[in-house]
Motif scaffolding. Structure first.
Motif, short mmCIF file in Angstrom:
data_model
loop_
_atom_site.label_atom_id
_atom_site.label_comp_id
_atom_site.label_asym_id
_atom_site.label_seq_id
_atom_site.Cartn_x
_atom_site.Cartn_y
_atom_site.Cartn_z
N MET A 267 -41.29 -0.39 -12.36
CA MET A 267 -40.22 -0.32 -11.37
C MET A 267 -40.77 0.03 -10.00
O MET A 267 -40.33 -0.52 -8.97
CB MET A 267 -39.16 0.70 -11.80
N ALA A 268 -41.72 0.95 -9.95
CA ALA A 268 -42.29 1.36 -8.67
C ALA A 268 -42.99 0.19 -7.98
O ALA A 268 -42.90 0.03 -6.75
CB ALA A 268 -43.27 2.52 -8.87
N LEU A 269 -43.69 -0.62 -8.75
CA LEU A 269 -44.35 -1.79 -8.19
C LEU A 269 -43.33 -2.76 -7.61
O LEU A 269 -43.50 -3.27 -6.49
CB LEU A 269 -45.19 -2.48 -9.27
N ARG A 270 -42.27 -3.01 -8.35
CA ARG A 270 -41.21 -3.89 -7.85
C ARG A 270 -40.51 -3.28 -6.63
O ARG A 270 -40.15 -3.99 -5.68
CB ARG A 270 -40.19 -4.14 -8.98
N ALA A 271 -40.35 -1.97 -6.65
CA ALA A 271 -39.65 -1.29 -5.56
C ALA A 271 -40.38 -1.41 -4.23
O ALA A 271 -39.76 -1.30 -3.17
CB ALA A 271 -39.43 0.18 -5.91
N GLU A 272 -41.68 -1.66 -4.27
CA GLU A 272 -42.45 -1.80 -3.03
C GLU A 272 -41.91 -2.91 -2.14
O GLU A 272 -42.06 -2.87 -0.91
CB GLU A 272 -43.92 -2.06 -3.34
N VAL A 273 -41.28 -3.93 -2.73
CA VAL A 273 -40.80 -5.07 -1.94
C VAL A 273 -39.28 -5.15 -1.91
O VAL A 273 -38.72 -6.15 -1.50
CB VAL A 273 -41.39 -6.39 -2.47
N VAL A 274 -38.61 -4.08 -2.34
CA VAL A 274 -37.14 -4.03 -2.23
C VAL A 274 -36.78 -3.77 -0.77
O VAL A 274 -37.29 -2.84 -0.15
CB VAL A 274 -36.57 -2.92 -3.13
N ASN A 275 -35.91 -4.61 -0.22
CA ASN A 275 -35.55 -4.44 1.19
C ASN A 275 -34.06 -4.46 1.46
O ASN A 275 -33.62 -4.67 2.58
CB ASN A 275 -36.25 -5.50 2.05
N SER A 276 -33.26 -4.25 0.40
CA SER A 276 -31.81 -4.17 0.60
C SER A 276 -31.20 -3.33 -0.51
O SER A 276 -31.81 -3.13 -1.57
CB SER A 276 -31.17 -5.57 0.58
N LEU A 277 -29.99 -2.84 -0.26
CA LEU A 277 -29.27 -2.08 -1.28
C LEU A 277 -28.99 -2.94 -2.50
O LEU A 277 -29.10 -2.47 -3.64
CB LEU A 277 -27.98 -1.52 -0.68
N ALA A 278 -28.64 -4.19 -2.29
CA ALA A 278 -28.37 -5.10 -3.41
C ALA A 278 -29.61 -5.24 -4.29
O ALA A 278 -29.52 -5.23 -5.53
CB ALA A 278 -27.91 -6.45 -2.90
N ASP A 279 -30.79 -5.38 -3.66
CA ASP A 279 -32.03 -5.49 -4.43
C ASP A 279 -32.28 -4.22 -5.24
O ASP A 279 -32.73 -4.28 -6.40
CB ASP A 279 -33.22 -5.72 -3.48
N GLU A 280 -32.03 -3.08 -4.63
CA GLU A 280 -32.24 -1.81 -5.33
C GLU A 280 -31.34 -1.70 -6.55
O GLU A 280 -31.79 -1.31 -7.64
CB GLU A 280 -32.00 -0.65 -4.38
N LEU A 281 -30.07 -2.03 -6.38
CA LEU A 281 -29.13 -1.95 -7.50
C LEU A 281 -29.53 -2.91 -8.61
O LEU A 281 -29.45 -2.57 -9.80
CB LEU A 281 -27.72 -2.25 -7.01
N PHE A 282 -29.96 -4.11 -8.23
CA PHE A 282 -30.31 -5.09 -9.26
C PHE A 282 -31.58 -4.67 -9.99
O PHE A 282 -31.71 -4.87 -11.21
CB PHE A 282 -30.46 -6.48 -8.64
N LEU A 283 -32.51 -4.06 -9.27
CA LEU A 283 -33.70 -3.51 -9.93
C LEU A 283 -33.31 -2.43 -10.92
O LEU A 283 -33.78 -2.42 -12.07
CB LEU A 283 -34.65 -2.97 -8.87
N LEU A 284 -32.45 -1.50 -10.51
CA LEU A 284 -32.01 -0.43 -11.41
C LEU A 284 -31.32 -1.00 -12.64
O LEU A 284 -31.57 -0.56 -13.77
CB LEU A 284 -31.06 0.52 -10.66
N GLN A 285 -30.46 -1.97 -12.43
CA GLN A 285 -29.71 -2.57 -13.53
C GLN A 285 -30.62 -3.33 -14.50
O GLN A 285 -30.44 -3.26 -15.72
CB GLN A 285 -28.67 -3.53 -12.96
N THR A 286 -31.61 -4.04 -13.96
CA THR A 286 -32.43 -4.92 -14.79
C THR A 286 -33.58 -4.20 -15.47
O THR A 286 -33.91 -4.49 -16.62
CB THR A 286 -32.97 -6.08 -13.92
N MET A 287 -34.18 -3.24 -14.79
CA MET A 287 -35.36 -2.56 -15.33
C MET A 287 -35.12 -1.09 -15.65
O MET A 287 -35.98 -0.44 -16.25
CB MET A 287 -36.53 -2.69 -14.35
N GLY A 288 -33.97 -0.56 -15.26
CA GLY A 288 -33.71 0.86 -15.42
C GLY A 288 -33.21 1.24 -16.81
O GLY A 288 -32.70 0.41 -17.55
N ASP A 289 -33.37 2.51 -17.13
CA ASP A 289 -32.83 3.09 -18.36
C ASP A 289 -32.71 4.60 -18.10
O ASP A 289 -32.58 5.01 -16.94
CB ASP A 289 -33.70 2.77 -19.59
#
Length: 438
Positions: A395-417
């Motif tokens: 998640m941290a690697l993916r988060a390096e290129v997150v540049n919007s709130l929508a991207d952050e939420l989708f990352l949390l939803q898809t890879m989070g637990d």
């Protein structure tokens, strides 16, 4: 109670988003704060404004750069099925008869029910779920154990003693009279105690005789403000069998309508295979169809038609849920991850703002509890979750290129637990860190 100021990025919803760029649907503060006291949110907004209005010397907790949201809400799961998860079976009815019913027989024992209740509430907190709508077993002891643990932790919970008097093992059957008396006793003992809400809970039409359904009807008449929960149209064999048991009904939904179980505080698990007539009946009564994505996939029940139900001329109210233990994850993040995939298979999209609205304000509205939970509005209960989009190396690697709130939420939803849950606050108190498992 100590007044606390919690600092971080704040996100809460005002209404359901109409599109991914519908910024009016939510409130976001890049440097926000919540003032918490007496278990409720006293103030919410920009950090500088909330800090200025706070008492001098207020205790401050800084969660930056993490995201702070209302606690997650799960609108359908089974408290006695924690040890049934990951049980191999072909379909719903086989799974119930082979694994679930024998397991639920164990909840006649108070000690067992109390032990599982501790694990259940620990798991909810670990996953950031601060409110759940739960089925206990048919045994009053299971409801007592559930509500006692909920009261101990000051959590907002909806639950009920299951009613079932046929088509199950003897150890899981009550009678119409027992259902009535014991449900009334559970209501008297637990409804309104702390933050507990008792739900009238006939399991589903297959396991209740017409006489027991009459009892459910009587209870709804006596306690019209209580929630009702049951199952509807999960599996095609289930639908066929129900209609054989109730030949006078027009369809499966009409069984419940005949016993006056439809209504704005009635939650129907699954609702995958509703006809247009049934969807009309759900819409006209204000009943809620509960989408249980991981369970539907695991048991091969079908693809929930979310957009079809919500966009029709007579829209149906919808919520989302884990459905433990047919469901395969306690996490509402993983639940919405699977919901996204189910919509993809139907040629539809579920944008991340939709998802996080559903698991917070949307589910609170489905429970008719949005005045207390599901938002960060002042005056509401301080049930809060803190989220870290960089919780794991991947998640941290993916988060390096997150540049919007929508991207952050989708990352949390898809890879989070559960690892993405930094803290869970229940009535203003930090609860996850107190579990001693981090």
């Amino acid at each position: 109670m100590t007044t606390t100021l919690i600092r971080g990025r704040l996100l809460s919803f005002n209404r359901a988003p109409q599109a991914i760029d519908d910024s009016d649907a939510y409130s976001y503060e890049s440097d926000g704060a919540l003032l918490i006291g007496d278990g409720v949110i006293k103030a919410s907004g920009p950090y500088t404004a909330v800090k200025a209005a706070a008492p001098e010397g207020v205790a401050e907790i800084d969660h930056r750069p993490h995201l702070i949201m209302p606690g997650f809400i799960d609108t359908h799961l089974h408290f006695p099925q924690m040890q049934v998860m990951a049980s191999y079976a072909a379909n719903l009815l086989e799974w119930l008869n082979t694994y679930t019913f024998p397991e639920e027989c164990r909840f006649v024992e108070t000690a067992h029910a109390e032990r599982i209740a501790v694990h259940f509430f620990d798991e909810m907190i670990r996953q950031g779920t601060t409110t759940a709508t739960a089925y206990c077993s048919v045994h009053r002891a299971s409801a007592d154990a559930f509500f006692a643990e909920s009261l101990k932790r000051d959590m907002c919970m909806v639950a009920g003693k299951v009613m079932m008097d046929r088509n199950a093992p003897q150890g899981l059957l009550d009678t119409p009279e027992m259902s009535y008396d014991e449900t009334r006793a559970v209501i008297a003992d637990w409804h309104g105690k702390g933050r507990n809400h008792v739900a009238i809970t006939p399991r589903f039409a297959i396991t209740s005789t017409p006489e027991q359904m009459d009892v459910a009807k009587s209870l709804v008449g006596e306690f019209p403000d209580l929630h009702v929960q049951t199952h509807l149209s999960e599996n095609r064999d289930e639908i066929t069998y129900t209609c054989e048991l109730y030949p006078e009904a027009k369809d499966y939904t009409d069984v419940y309508a005949r016993y006056r179980l439809l209504g704005p505080k009635s939650l129907f698990g699954h609702c995958i295979h509703l006809s247009d007539r049934e969807a009309d009946a759900m819409s006209e009564s204000g009943s809620v169809a509960v989408f249980c994505p991981t369970s539907n996939l695991f048991l091969g029940s079908g693809l929930f038609p979310l957009r079809t139900l919500t966009r029709r001329q007579k829209p149906v109210r919808v919520s989302v849920a884990s459905d433990i233990g047919g469901g395969t994850s306690y996490s509402m993040l993983k639940t919405l991850d699977e919901a996204y995939k189910i919509l993809q298979l139907q040629g539809e999209r579920l944008n991340p703002f939709d998802s996080f609205h559903l698991m917070t304000r949307g589910n609170a509205e489905a429970l008719s509890l949005v005045d207390r939970i599901g938002t960060l509005e002042p005056g509401t209960d301080a049930d809060i979750v803190v989220l870290n989009m960089a919780a794991t190396p991947a998640m941290a690697l993916r988060a390096e290129v997150v540049n919007s709130l929508a991207d952050e939420l989708f990352l949390l939803q898809t890879m989070g637990d559960d690892r993405a849950i930094v803290e869970t606050y229940v009535a203003g108190r930090p609860a996850k860190s107190s579990l001693g498992t981090d």
